[in-house]
Write a protein that holds these residues in place. Structure first.
Motif, short mmCIF file in Angstrom:
data_model
loop_
_atom_site.label_atom_id
_atom_site.label_comp_id
_atom_site.label_asym_id
_atom_site.label_seq_id
_atom_site.Cartn_x
_atom_site.Cartn_y
_atom_site.Cartn_z
N ALA A 234 0.83 -1.21 0.00
CA ALA A 234 0.00 0.00 0.00
C ALA A 234 0.86 1.26 0.00
O ALA A 234 0.54 2.24 -0.68
N SER A 235 1.96 1.24 0.74
CA SER A 235 2.87 2.39 0.76
C SER A 235 3.51 2.62 -0.60
O SER A 235 3.59 3.76 -1.08
N ALA A 236 3.97 1.54 -1.23
CA ALA A 236 4.58 1.67 -2.56
C ALA A 236 3.56 2.14 -3.58
O ALA A 236 3.86 2.96 -4.45
N LEU A 237 2.33 1.65 -3.47
CA LEU A 237 1.27 2.08 -4.40
C LEU A 237 0.94 3.56 -4.19
O LEU A 237 0.79 4.31 -5.17
N GLY A 238 0.86 4.00 -2.94
CA GLY A 238 0.60 5.41 -2.66
C GLY A 238 1.72 6.30 -3.17
O GLY A 238 1.47 7.38 -3.71
N GLN A 239 2.96 5.86 -3.03
CA GLN A 239 4.10 6.63 -3.53
C GLN A 239 4.05 6.72 -5.05
O GLN A 239 4.30 7.78 -5.63
N ARG A 240 3.71 5.63 -5.71
CA ARG A 240 3.64 5.65 -7.18
C ARG A 240 2.50 6.55 -7.66
O ARG A 240 2.64 7.25 -8.66
N ARG A 241 1.38 6.55 -6.95
CA ARG A 241 0.28 7.45 -7.30
C ARG A 241 0.71 8.91 -7.16
O ARG A 241 0.36 9.75 -7.98
N TRP B 227 5.24 16.45 -0.35
CA TRP B 227 6.32 15.79 -1.09
C TRP B 227 6.75 16.62 -2.28
O TRP B 227 5.93 17.30 -2.91
N ARG B 228 8.04 16.52 -2.64
CA ARG B 228 8.60 17.21 -3.80
C ARG B 228 9.03 16.18 -4.83
O ARG B 228 9.44 15.08 -4.48
N ALA B 229 8.98 16.56 -6.09
CA ALA B 229 9.49 15.72 -7.18
C ALA B 229 10.23 16.62 -8.16
O ALA B 229 9.87 17.78 -8.36
N ALA B 230 11.28 16.08 -8.76
CA ALA B 230 12.08 16.84 -9.73
C ALA B 230 11.92 16.23 -11.11
O ALA B 230 11.73 15.02 -11.26
N PHE B 231 12.01 17.08 -12.11
CA PHE B 231 11.86 16.68 -13.50
C PHE B 231 12.91 17.41 -14.33
O PHE B 231 13.31 18.52 -13.99
N ALA B 232 13.32 16.80 -15.41
CA ALA B 232 14.24 17.43 -16.35
C ALA B 232 13.48 17.70 -17.63
O ALA B 232 12.80 16.82 -18.17
#
Length: 178
Positions: free
Chosen positions: A44-51, A150-155
């Motif tokens: 469930a944690s991995a699925l939430g992170q992927r979402r 949460w933060r995410a980076a993109f190029a």
């Protein structure tokens, strides 16, 4: 009457053996149940992170689409320079519209937009013309929803003048915004 007296002296072993066997079965089933719950929590944690990663990637695509469609002059400027003299194509309201937005899964905020010149062929091993640029952008989930931001980076690979977007790649989650 020797029979009752012999019976009193003789100790029973069936009941203690049954109790020990029952306790072993109980402990074994509890261990199996705990392992199953731990596995489900990890999944469930991995699925939430992927979402969350998918939602932030959708937000990045939406932001780049807005920039390309309406304010392409901001593509090659760092975020700090958007409100400066070189950003005549976007007023304060438009910049706020670009810095914050919503996709169906979350509300996001633009944290960083940093253009950096890239060496030819340095981006993912592809051979490109010497005029390509790499823009690193960071998005975060806006707080206020009870979830950590949460933060995410993109190029973002950009080429030419006027700038043309070649690709948007995920660099992954960067943790919680301080």
């Amino acid at each position: 009457m020797p029979y009752p007296r012999d019976r009193q002296r003789q100790g029973g072993y069936a009941l203690p053996l049954a109790l020990v066997g029952g306790l072993i079965l109980l402990l074994g089933s509890l261990a199996a149940q705990s392992a199953l719950h731990q596995s489900r929590l990890r999944h469930a944690s991995a699925l939430g992170q992927r979402r969350l990663e998918d939602a932030l990637a959708s937000a990045a695509h939406q932001l780049v689409g807005r920039l390309v469609a309406h304010h392409s002059c901001l593509l090659t400027l760092p975020l700090a320079a958007w409100s400066g003299p070189g950003s005549a194509c976007a007023d304060a309201a438009a910049q706020e519209w670009l810095r914050q937005g919503e996709v169906p899964a979350l509300a996001y905020r633009l944290e960083a937009w940093e253009p950096a010149a890239a060496a030819p062929g340095a981006l993912a091993g592809e051979g490109r013309a010497g005029g390509s640029e790499r823009i690193v952008l960071e998005l975060s989930r806006r707080s206020g929803s009870g979830h950590p931001p949460w933060r995410a980076a993109f190029a973002l690979d950009v080429e030419g003048d006027p700038p043309r977007v070649l690709a948007l790649r995920e660099l992954g989650l960067r943790g919680v915004r301080p």
